[in-house]
Write an enzyme that holds these catalytic residues in place. Sequence first.
Site, mmCIF file in Angstrom:
data_model
loop_
_atom_site.group_PDB
_atom_site.id
_atom_site.type_symbol
_atom_site.label_atom_id
_atom_site.label_comp_id
_atom_site.label_asym_id
_atom_site.label_seq_id
_atom_site.Cartn_x
_atom_site.Cartn_y
_atom_site.Cartn_z
ATOM 1 N N ASP A 1 0.842 -1.196 0.000
ATOM 2 C CA ASP A 1 0.000 0.000 0.000
ATOM 3 C C ASP A 1 0.881 1.251 0.000
ATOM 4 O OD1 ASP A 1 0.765 -1.018 2.530
ATOM 5 O OD2 ASP A 1 -0.942 -0.146 3.554
ATOM 6 N N GLU B 1 12.718 1.432 7.432
ATOM 7 C CA GLU B 1 11.642 0.616 6.874
ATOM 8 C C GLU B 1 11.901 0.176 5.436
ATOM 9 O OE1 GLU B 1 6.828 1.347 6.234
ATOM 10 O OE2 GLU B 1 8.221 3.026 6.333
#
Length: 515
Positions: free
Chosen positions: A292, A475
């Site tokens: 996403d 991340e």
Amino acid sequence: MTVLLAGAAIASADEAVPTPADVYGELFKQVQLEAVFPDSKAFVDALPKRAPEQILEEYRQLRQQPGFDLKKFVAERFEAPPNVAADFRTVAGQDVRQHIDALWKVLERKPEDQRPHTSRLALPYRYIVPGGRFNEIYYWDSYFTMQGLEESGRHDLTMDMIANFAWLIDRYGHIPNGNRSYFLSRSQPPFFAAMIELAASQEGDSVYKKYLPQLVKEYQFWMDGAEALKPGAAHRRVVKLADGTVLNRYYDDRNVPREEAYKEDVATARQAGAASPEIYRHLRAAAESGWDFSSRWFAGETLATIHTTDLIPPDLNSLLYQLELTIAKGCTVTADATCAKNMNAKAEARKAAITRYLWNAKAGAFTDFDWRKKQLNAQVTAATVYPLYFNVASKEQSKIIAATVRSTLLKPHGLATTTLATGEQWDAPNGWAPLQWLAIKGFQNYGEDQLASTIAQRWVGKNLQVFKATGKLVEKYDVVGDSAGGGGEYPLQDGFGWTNGVLRKLLAMYPKLAE
């Protein structure tokens, strides 16, 4: 056991659990639409300082008064969520492996950490959160985190996290995206079976027997409605194609804006000009995919053209192939020969269907299949490595994929997620730890050791470059340029669970890369 596999109807367990939108009503909408917090996720994770019903009543009384200050009202009544591991820095001279081993303690959560009136669902055992804005367990993240926990000698935490996921399946009928009330309407890529396989390397075959009931329940969740479907139709996460073949798609049981990205979703729907609320379901389904967002889900050039539920993806179906095989293994361990035969047959049928519908010979990769248009998408993405990781691809396909990856996705610092740069975080130039791991191990499965080691060398090099400069593991990373990573709905997060896990595993596999 054999009867259970036929697939009972699965109720939506999330209906009984109130979400922040349910609890705070019009206050929730105003806070999100006026961006009281820069990050939409902050409010749904915020901790109320008094009972929510009291806060809502005070809001209704005060909002009509002259000079009402919404930001001040919220600040006085809510405690903003923490930024996990934001202040954690490596000790001078500390090896990155020691840094990761120390970080597990920072990222660990215990049952007693639970606070009242929170959207976070209490879990019975310890678990690891990713870090940054992500202060809850995440389903697919955890598999990659576990790779590192095993190397760090924290098998105990791996088993606790698996026990939590089994508890979630028993409680809610599936493993949600994360342990938040607003995540209950969807899952994430189903890595539970892969977790069981990982645990079995230390626990032995008994772990297949122990978690067989939960494996079956998860399978029922993903296959719900398959038996009653007519060709050319879809229900929840299953699609029955014209020839009767059943494959799976990502989905979400709600078609309203995501609560953790409410303002963003409303803006996307406005841009799409869609009268149908299905735009929200497509957005949520992409969140279930873990990607996403990405251009792989777009019908056009922007997020406003997203149509996730129209696509049958190779990553999801490879995972479900592995789930079928794992259930078959569990049935074998429990001496249920009929069940084992049935599930092995389902796995073989799915394997054949993945090749028949998702192998794109022209692209030289497995790509998403638009079941409404009855055609393959042309775009090459890193999802093509899933059939390698789970041994779905043929030897010939593996050679073709290796050549395609070298020419399209392999970059100076690892594997790019897609070939397009759209500003979305699951597109170029970003690379992500889970996809590097799946590619490296997948290519090893097929004897493409040189390509696997090249990806590992480039990815680890980038991780260590950023770590040495900042003392952080983040991340995602830019695998083309010098920056760490960017794009998407929120700033780059550090911590970071799956990056730590994959890096720790790769340094055990390729120890010279740490030198």
